[in-house]
Write an enzyme that holds these catalytic residues in place. Structure first.
Site, PDB file in Angstrom:
ATOM      1  N   TYR A 137      -1.306   8.697   4.839  1.00 27.41           N
ATOM      2  CA  TYR A 137      -1.486   9.612   4.043  1.00 27.41           C
ATOM      3  C   TYR A 137      -2.894  10.184   4.217  1.00 27.41           C
ATOM      4  O   TYR A 137      -3.886   9.352   4.142  1.00 27.41           O
ATOM      5  CB  TYR A 137      -1.541   9.099   2.571  1.00 27.41           C
ATOM      6  CG  TYR A 137      -1.447  10.254   1.299  1.00 27.41           C
ATOM      7  CD1 TYR A 137      -2.027  11.358   1.685  1.00 27.41           C
ATOM      8  CD2 TYR A 137      -1.328   9.550  -0.067  1.00 27.41           C
ATOM      9  CE1 TYR A 137      -1.823  12.273   0.599  1.00 27.41           C
ATOM     10  CE2 TYR A 137      -1.199  10.493  -1.115  1.00 27.41           C
ATOM     11  CZ  TYR A 137      -1.613  11.888  -0.783  1.00 27.41           C
ATOM     12  OH  TYR A 137      -1.754  12.720  -1.953  1.00 27.41           O
ATOM     13  N   LYS A 165       1.220  12.526   6.231  1.00 26.30           N
ATOM     14  CA  LYS A 165       1.146  13.388   5.497  1.00 26.30           C
ATOM     15  C   LYS A 165      -0.589  13.821   5.247  1.00 26.30           C
ATOM     16  O   LYS A 165      -1.247  13.248   4.868  1.00 26.30           O
ATOM     17  CB  LYS A 165       1.512  13.084   4.090  1.00 26.30           C
ATOM     18  CG  LYS A 165       1.413  14.115   2.800  1.00 26.30           C
ATOM     19  CD  LYS A 165       1.677  13.514   1.479  1.00 26.30           C
ATOM     20  CE  LYS A 165       1.275  14.436   0.423  1.00 26.30           C
ATOM     21  NZ  LYS A 165       1.147  13.804  -0.971  1.00 26.30           N
TER      22      LYS A 165
END
EC number: 4.3.3.7
Length: 295
Positions: A137, A165
């Site tokens: 992330y 992400k």
């Protein structure tokens, strides 16, 4: 890349709460059914939009367990298992695996955690041992750790590391990650069509909570390279997707979902519902979407 396990739209579903601030599992089931009917085929449970940091460990695990049971194989299930201690992340990941999750999203170590590449690599290596595909992330503005193209290359040497992400909100930096040829997922709502055109492999999209039909349609059009259609759909989505990114993101998603008929109550304390004076502008940004989502 056809072997990417989480292509297209992955809905970072808002966790529903009742008036007392408890997780409302009845509403969760209702919303999941509606999202499935709208064409959503992958859910991220206990997401940032779903208030992961304000759920206890037990609540997050129960949410993942019940959510996976509700989905019951009709869509993919990803779980966020982020925590401050690596041992907790590993345990949460193992429990998510046992509950039926097919992948996990995990923040790098945060709150005075290691910021050097080797520290990040060691952390994700431990998490990956739990046996689920791991989505890193990248949200440096919140965590203080940036996943660079060079670090992404090293992360992909870890067996089980799946993708990153990118929620940095910086298209140029996301494009640099995409150019590595590794799997990259966009997590910044205002960048959706541009990230798809740049070649991102999937989306983790919080704003899709209030516009699932339109978001599904846009992603489908992009997958078919119908860029004129993507542009027209984005004209409908952009006013709201841009507005929610300007501030009070979670509160705005919850408020917008109420307005378009996908309500999840109000965010849990310490957050409050969106300030009343901000609702009219949000409603205006949703005018075309409310009509389309009601179809």
């Amino acid at each position: 890349m056809s072997n990417f396990p989480f292509p297209g739209l992955n809905l970072a579903i808002a966790t529903p709460f009742d008036g007392a601030g408890r997780i409302d599992y009845g509403r969760l089931e209702h919303n999941v059914e509606r999202y499935l009917a709208a064409g959503v085929r992958s859910f991220l449970l206990s997401s940032g939009t779903g208030m992961h940091v304000y759920l206890s460990k037990q609540e997050s695990e129960e949410l993942i367990k019940r959510g996976a049971r509700i989905v019951n194989g009709r869509a993919k299930v990803i779980a966020q298992t982020s925590a401050l201690m690596v041992e907790d992340v590993v345990e949460r990941t193992a429990r998510a695996r046992d509950a039926g999750a097919e992948g996990v999203m995990v923040l790098p170590p945060f709150f005075e955690g290691p910021t050097d590449d080797q520290g990040i690599l060691d952390f994700y290596s431990e998490v990956a041992k739990a046996g689920l595909p791991v989505i890193g992330y990248n949200v440096p503005q919140a965590v203080g750790v940036a996943i660079t193209p060079e670090l992404l290359e090293k992360l992909n040497e870890i067996p089980g590391f799946c993708a990153v992400k990118d929620s940095s909100g910086d298209l140029a930096k996301q494009a640099a990650l995409i150019r590595t040829g590794r799997f990259v997922m966009n997590g910044a709502d205002p960048l959706v069509p541009y990230a798809l055109y740049a070649g991102c492999d999937g989306l983790i999209w919080g704003g899709a909570n209030f516009a699932p039909r339109t978001c599904v349609a846009l992603v489908k059009a992009a997958s078919e390279r119908k860029w004129d259609e993507v542009r027209e759909l984005w004209k409908i989505l952009e006013p709201a997707m841009g507005l929610i990114w300007e501030g009070d993101y979670v509160q705005s998603v919850y408020a917008a979902a109420e307005l378009t008929g996908y309500g999840a109550g109000v965010p849990r304390k310490p957050l409050r519902g969106l300030a009343p004076e901000k609702v009219p502008l949000l409603r205006k940004s949703l005018e075309a979407l409310m009509e389309r989502e009601a179809i």
